[in-house]
Motif scaffolding. Structure first.
Motif, short mmCIF file in Angstrom:
data_model
loop_
_atom_site.label_atom_id
_atom_site.label_comp_id
_atom_site.label_asym_id
_atom_site.label_seq_id
_atom_site.Cartn_x
_atom_site.Cartn_y
_atom_site.Cartn_z
N ALA A 86 -33.21 -88.88 -67.47
CA ALA A 86 -33.51 -87.28 -68.56
C ALA A 86 -33.50 -88.39 -69.83
O ALA A 86 -33.19 -89.47 -70.45
N THR A 87 -33.55 -88.00 -70.62
CA THR A 87 -33.00 -88.28 -72.17
C THR A 87 -32.17 -87.29 -73.21
O THR A 87 -31.70 -86.50 -73.03
N TYR A 88 -30.94 -88.29 -73.68
CA TYR A 88 -29.85 -88.14 -73.70
C TYR A 88 -29.83 -87.80 -75.30
O TYR A 88 -30.18 -89.87 -76.22
N PHE A 89 -28.86 -86.49 -75.57
CA PHE A 89 -28.75 -86.88 -77.64
C PHE A 89 -27.64 -86.77 -78.02
O PHE A 89 -26.36 -86.23 -77.11
N CYS A 90 -27.08 -87.91 -78.46
CA CYS A 90 -25.61 -87.52 -79.30
C CYS A 90 -26.09 -86.99 -80.59
O CYS A 90 -26.73 -86.18 -80.94
N ALA A 91 -25.09 -86.01 -81.28
CA ALA A 91 -25.39 -85.18 -82.41
C ALA A 91 -23.52 -85.23 -83.24
O ALA A 91 -22.72 -85.54 -82.23
N ALA A 92 -23.58 -84.85 -84.36
CA ALA A 92 -22.57 -84.56 -84.78
C ALA A 92 -22.63 -83.52 -86.06
O ALA A 92 -23.79 -82.81 -85.83
N SER A 93 -21.74 -82.86 -86.06
CA SER A 93 -21.57 -81.24 -87.06
C SER A 93 -20.30 -81.04 -87.87
O SER A 93 -19.35 -81.93 -87.49
N THR A 94 -20.07 -80.13 -88.61
CA THR A 94 -19.09 -80.39 -89.50
C THR A 94 -18.73 -78.28 -89.56
O THR A 94 -19.85 -77.64 -89.51
N GLY A 95 -17.56 -78.87 -89.23
CA GLY A 95 -17.51 -76.90 -88.45
C GLY A 95 -18.34 -76.28 -87.89
O GLY A 95 -18.73 -76.38 -87.10
N ARG A 96 -18.89 -74.89 -88.21
CA ARG A 96 -19.83 -74.24 -87.20
C ARG A 96 -21.02 -74.64 -87.38
O ARG A 96 -22.20 -73.60 -87.76
N ARG A 97 -21.64 -75.74 -88.65
CA ARG A 97 -23.08 -75.76 -89.03
C ARG A 97 -24.15 -76.38 -88.15
O ARG A 97 -23.67 -76.64 -87.05
#
Lengths: 111, 110
Positions: A86-97
């Motif tokens: 499959a394709t894997y994505f990392c991600a990041a966020s601040t608070g509930r943004r």
């Protein structure tokens, strides 16, 4: 400006191998780091996530390693199977943004 | 039961047309999002919305507008479609940090 850099772009492993996907972030305000799995024609599915107060998290065959000082985190898939292709994505966020995504890694697990 | 659903699955239209994509979530979440996935698979936020706040990514053209008739729905309206709008559009929802995505709408502008 790409705030989350992901590597490699593609990865081929044999069944049973341990693929490792790496991500680096720039924004120190990020406080939530998920990984998503996407199959062709489907939406991204949440796989596992970590907060910066822990260095490692395991869920089944998936492990996130987190290095706050280096601003890096990685996904390890133990005993990889062809169904993990499959394709894997990392991600990041601040608070509930909203999430800021990496560019994705296309994983192929050969039988 | 589908948690986050989108309609239509596929949308083919001509340049200059106006179209809408619908999104519904049955998770009881209070925040919904629209993301765009381009031909290189890169995912980028377009909008995030709850009943108190609409946050618009500054790179999104004003031809795109989200409309929320109620807490469970966030529709995407696109005016004067352009070739570059061709992409897959994903709706998502969350109550805390975890975001759950819909199956996507593949928009093709000819």
């Amino acid at each position: 400006q790409q705030q989350v850099k992901q590597s490699p772009q593609s990865l081929i492993v044999q069944k049973g191998g341990i693929p490792i996907i790496n991500c680096a972030y720039e924004n120190t305000a990020f406080d939530y780091f998920p990984w998503y799995q996407q199959f062709p024609g489907k939406g991204p599915a949440l796989l596992i996530a970590i907060r910066p107060d822990v260095s490692e998290k395991k869920e089944g065959r998936f492990t996130i390693s987190f290095n706050k000082s280096a601003k890096q985190f990685s996904l390890h898939i133990m005993d990889s199977q062809p169904g993990d292709s499959a394709t894997y994505f990392c991600a990041a966020s601040t608070g509930r943004r909203a999430l800021t995504f990496g560019s994705g890694t296309r994983l192929q697990v050969q039988p | 039961d589908t948690a986050v659903s989108q309609t239509p699955k596929y949308l083919v239209t001509q340049m200059g047309n106006d179209k809408s994509i619908k999104c519904e979530q049955n998770l009881g979440h209070d925040t919904m999002y629209w993301y765009k996935q381009d031909s290189k698979k890169f995912l980028k936020i377009m909008f995030s919305y709850n009943n108190k706040e609409l946050i618009i990514n500054e790179t999104v053209p004003n031809r795109f507008s989200p409309k929320s008739p109620d807490k469970a729905h966030l529709n995407l309206h696109i005016n004067s479609l352009e070739l570059g709008d061709s992409a897959v559009y994903f709706c998502a929802s969350s109550q805390s940090h975890e975001q759950y995505f819909g199956p996507g709408t593949r928009l093709t502008v000819t």
